[in-house]
Design a protein around this motif. Structure first.
Motif, PDB file in Angstrom:
ATOM      1  N   PRO A 161      32.875  37.984  27.734  1.00 20.37           N
ATOM      2  CA  PRO A 161      31.677  37.622  28.825  1.00 20.37           C
ATOM      3  C   PRO A 161      31.747  38.891  30.300  1.00 20.37           C
ATOM      4  CG  PRO A 161      33.241  35.790  28.852  1.00 20.37           C
ATOM      5  CD  PRO A 161      33.528  36.763  28.109  1.00 20.37           C
ATOM      6  N   ILE A 162      33.052  39.135  30.503  1.00 20.62           N
ATOM      7  CA  ILE A 162      32.862  40.316  31.370  1.00 20.62           C
ATOM      8  C   ILE A 162      32.075  41.780  30.993  1.00 20.62           C
ATOM      9  CG2 ILE A 162      33.988  41.635  33.214  1.00 20.62           C
ATOM     10  CD1 ILE A 162      36.079  39.162  33.644  1.00 20.62           C
ATOM     11  N   ILE A 163      33.167  42.061  30.070  1.00 15.31           N
ATOM     12  CA  ILE A 163      32.338  43.583  28.927  1.00 15.31           C
ATOM     13  C   ILE A 163      30.493  43.477  29.094  1.00 15.31           C
ATOM     14  CG2 ILE A 163      32.711  44.538  26.976  1.00 15.31           C
ATOM     15  CD1 ILE A 163      35.469  43.828  27.556  1.00 15.31           C
ATOM     16  N   ALA A 202      29.822  54.934  38.452  1.00 15.77           N
ATOM     17  CA  ALA A 202      29.797  54.106  37.992  1.00 15.77           C
ATOM     18  C   ALA A 202      31.146  53.487  37.110  1.00 15.77           C
ATOM     19  CB  ALA A 202      28.933  53.448  36.431  1.00 15.77           C
ATOM     20  N   VAL A 203      32.281  54.189  37.090  1.00 12.53           N
ATOM     21  CA  VAL A 203      33.610  53.626  36.932  1.00 12.53           C
ATOM     22  C   VAL A 203      33.653  52.651  38.046  1.00 12.53           C
ATOM     23  CG1 VAL A 203      35.669  54.512  36.615  1.00 12.53           C
ATOM     24  CG2 VAL A 203      34.134  55.695  34.931  1.00 12.53           C
ATOM     25  N   PRO A 204      34.136  53.329  39.236  1.00 11.25           N
ATOM     26  CA  PRO A 204      35.105  52.577  40.112  1.00 11.25           C
ATOM     27  C   PRO A 204      34.491  50.698  39.864  1.00 11.25           C
ATOM     28  CG  PRO A 204      34.213  54.273  41.126  1.00 11.25           C
ATOM     29  CD  PRO A 204      33.500  53.962  39.977  1.00 11.25           C
ATOM     30  N   PHE A 205      33.531  50.372  40.216  1.00 10.83           N
ATOM     31  CA  PHE A 205      33.000  48.966  40.039  1.00 10.83           C
ATOM     32  C   PHE A 205      33.598  48.441  38.517  1.00 10.83           C
ATOM     33  CE2 PHE A 205      29.365  46.033  37.880  1.00 10.83           C
ATOM     34  CZ  PHE A 205      30.019  45.342  39.036  1.00 10.83           C
ATOM     35  N   VAL A 206      33.394  49.394  37.009  1.00 10.09           N
ATOM     36  CA  VAL A 206      33.664  49.134  36.415  1.00 10.09           C
ATOM     37  C   VAL A 206      34.891  48.080  36.405  1.00 10.09           C
ATOM     38  CG1 VAL A 206      33.982  49.189  34.010  1.00 10.09           C
ATOM     39  CG2 VAL A 206      31.551  49.518  34.995  1.00 10.09           C
ATOM     40  N   VAL A 207      36.159  49.447  36.684  1.00 15.63           N
ATOM     41  CA  VAL A 207      37.449  49.133  36.421  1.00 15.63           C
ATOM     42  C   VAL A 207      37.817  48.314  37.526  1.00 15.63           C
ATOM     43  CG1 VAL A 207      40.292  50.216  37.390  1.00 15.63           C
ATOM     44  CG2 VAL A 207      37.851  51.355  36.719  1.00 15.63           C
ATOM     45  N   ILE A 208      36.912  47.666  38.558  1.00 18.25           N
ATOM     46  CA  ILE A 208      37.340  46.863  40.354  1.00 18.25           C
ATOM     47  C   ILE A 208      37.159  45.358  39.665  1.00 18.25           C
ATOM     48  CG2 ILE A 208      36.763  45.512  41.989  1.00 18.25           C
ATOM     49  CD1 ILE A 208      36.226  48.430  43.162  1.00 18.25           C
ATOM     50  N   THR A 209      36.002  45.288  38.559  1.00 18.59           N
ATOM     51  CA  THR A 209      35.615  43.746  37.390  1.00 18.59           C
ATOM     52  C   THR A 209      36.805  43.845  36.721  1.00 18.59           C
ATOM     53  OG1 THR A 209      33.506  44.733  38.447  1.00 18.59           O
ATOM     54  CG2 THR A 209      33.460  42.826  36.579  1.00 18.59           C
ATOM     55  N   LEU A 210      36.821  44.971  36.351  1.00 20.35           N
ATOM     56  CA  LEU A 210      37.444  44.349  34.697  1.00 20.35           C
ATOM     57  C   LEU A 210      39.456  44.000  35.650  1.00 20.35           C
ATOM     58  CD1 LEU A 210      36.670  47.382  31.974  1.00 20.35           C
ATOM     59  CD2 LEU A 210      36.752  44.864  31.929  1.00 20.35           C
ATOM     60  N   SER A 211      39.308  45.293  36.007  1.00 20.40           N
ATOM     61  CA  SER A 211      40.544  44.441  36.767  1.00 20.40           C
ATOM     62  C   SER A 211      40.766  43.326  37.688  1.00 20.40           C
ATOM     63  CB  SER A 211      41.290  45.220  38.139  1.00 20.40           C
ATOM     64  OG  SER A 211      41.307  46.608  37.394  1.00 20.40           O
ATOM     65  N   ALA A 212      39.738  42.307  37.852  1.00 17.93           N
ATOM     66  CA  ALA A 212      40.161  41.436  38.432  1.00 17.93           C
ATOM     67  C   ALA A 212      40.092  40.248  37.217  1.00 17.93           C
ATOM     68  CB  ALA A 212      38.774  40.842  39.371  1.00 17.93           C
ATOM     69  N   GLY A 213      39.298  40.942  35.821  1.00 14.07           N
ATOM     70  CA  GLY A 213      39.379  39.587  34.803  1.00 14.07           C
ATOM     71  C   GLY A 213      41.121  40.064  34.098  1.00 14.07           C
ATOM     72  N   LEU A 214      41.624  41.001  34.322  1.00 13.02           N
ATOM     73  CA  LEU A 214      42.870  41.454  33.765  1.00 13.02           C
ATOM     74  C   LEU A 214      43.494  39.769  34.616  1.00 13.02           C
ATOM     75  CD1 LEU A 214      43.277  44.739  32.880  1.00 13.02           C
ATOM     76  CD2 LEU A 214      42.569  43.103  31.317  1.00 13.02           C
ATOM     77  N   THR A 215      43.317  39.393  35.161  1.00 14.49           N
ATOM     78  CA  THR A 215      44.711  38.876  36.351  1.00 14.49           C
ATOM     79  C   THR A 215      44.167  36.930  35.408  1.00 14.49           C
ATOM     80  OG1 THR A 215      42.706  38.237  37.643  1.00 14.49           O
ATOM     81  CG2 THR A 215      44.133  39.869  38.172  1.00 14.49           C
TER      82      THR A 215
END
Length: 329
Positions: free
Chosen positions: A248-250, A204-217
């Motif tokens: 919202p993403i979290i 599950a971590v890869p999906f969370v990392v990719i999504t949060l990385s997009a949000g951090l931009t």
């Protein structure tokens, strides 16, 4: 007097007055043709029809079975199905083993979600501070691990934690004073579920990392710089600037993780060779066990329906949080 002086001067029309502004508090809405409201529904109709066929009938069948007496005799047509009302729910809710399974499932899902979100956030923050080629390499690894089929990943973990040939036991045994050769990680329920939880987190971590990385931009660098100038440290910048923007993403990721982790089935089923012991039973495997091992399809349906209701409660909380966020914005 010349002819030009005797001509009648042209009349200039009076200037047009601008329409009065709309009243305060009553914004004017642009008129749209009637077809604009029906077109989206027409485009969604095929998808809604497929969802109704794929999900609607199984849910209806699940609901009807949970109120019947339905075993192998009814399955093969030797006896008709009998309507028993809420008897199946009464038996399930009055069973102490069921509540142990519910508690085990909640603890398992909560632990998986917390570790997934924390590890995912840490990795996403670290990716913002590495060079481009390192970030690209890590993203490739994350996508590769995310795309690995669950059965393949479970088989790999079975080999890693094997009692006799597992590489983890061999590596731990090289530490001074540690002897792990032959250690069975699945001898006890908590220890075995911790291994399965690690497998769920790893997937599950890869999906969370990719999504949060997009949000951090999308976090403005100006706000972070202003917070640092005001004396905020790294934790202060994250707490008062980054975290509110990512809320919202979290919320979305946490809700999806709860739904996925409450519905974990193949990891437990395959890791225990298709026969999970009592201390490894979660709601999904417990429902399967009651339906296809004990051959009580009605009770299995009742347990599955209770699981669906629990998940609907999670979705309701998610929708409420999203509506609150929308009102604030």
């Amino acid at each position: 007097m010349s002819a030009a002086d005797t001509t009648t001067p042209a009349k200039v029309p009076p200037p047009r007055q601008a329409p009065p502004p709309p009243a305060a508090g009553k914004p004017r809405r642009a008129r749209t043709p009637g077809g604009a409201t029906t077109t989206p529904w027409l485009l969604l109709a095929p998808c809604l029809l497929i969802l109704a066929l794929v999900l609607g009938y199984p849910l209806f069948r699940l609901l009807s079975l949970s109120f019947q007496k339905f075993g192998q005799s009814q399955l093969w047509g030797f006896q008709p199905a009998e309507w028993v009302g809420f008897d199946n729910f009464t038996k399930v809710l009055g069973d102490g083993e069921f509540w142990q399974v519910v508690l085990r499932t909640i603890v398992f899902a909560a632990g998986s979600v917390v570790f997934t979100m924390v590890i995912g956030m840490l990795v996403a923050l670290l990716l913002q501070r590495v060079s481009g080629w390192v970030k690209t390499l890590i993203n490739i690894v994350l996508v590769a691990s995310w795309g690995m089929p669950i059965i393949v990943a479970t088989t790999v973990f079975k080999w890693l934690f094997d009692a006799d040939y597992g590489i983890l036991n061999a590596l731990l045994s090289k530490l001074p004073g540690v002897e792990m050769i032959g250690h069975n990680w699945f001898a006890s329920g908590p220890q075995g579920l911790a291994v399965i939880m690690l497998l769920v987190i790893w997937g599950a971590v890869p999906f969370v990392v990719i999504t949060l990385s997009a949000g951090l931009t999308q976090v403005p660098a100006e706000l972070e710089e202003a917070a640092r100038l005001d004396g905020a440290g790294a934790w202060g910048v994250f707490r008062y600037v980054t975290l509110p923007i990512l809320k919202p993403i979290i919320v979305m990721l946490t809700t999806l993780s709860v739904i996925w982790d409450m519905g974990v089935f193949p990891q437990v089923f395959v890791m225990r060779n298709g026969h999970p012991e009592a201390e490894f039973q979660l709601l999904t495997t417990y429902s399967y066990d009651r339906a296809f091992v004990v051959n009580d399809y009605a009770q299995g349906s009742a347990i599955a329906l209770i699981t669906v209701l629990l998940l609907l409660g999670v979705v309701a909380v998610y929708m409420r949080q999203m509506l609150k966020i929308g009102d604030v914005e």
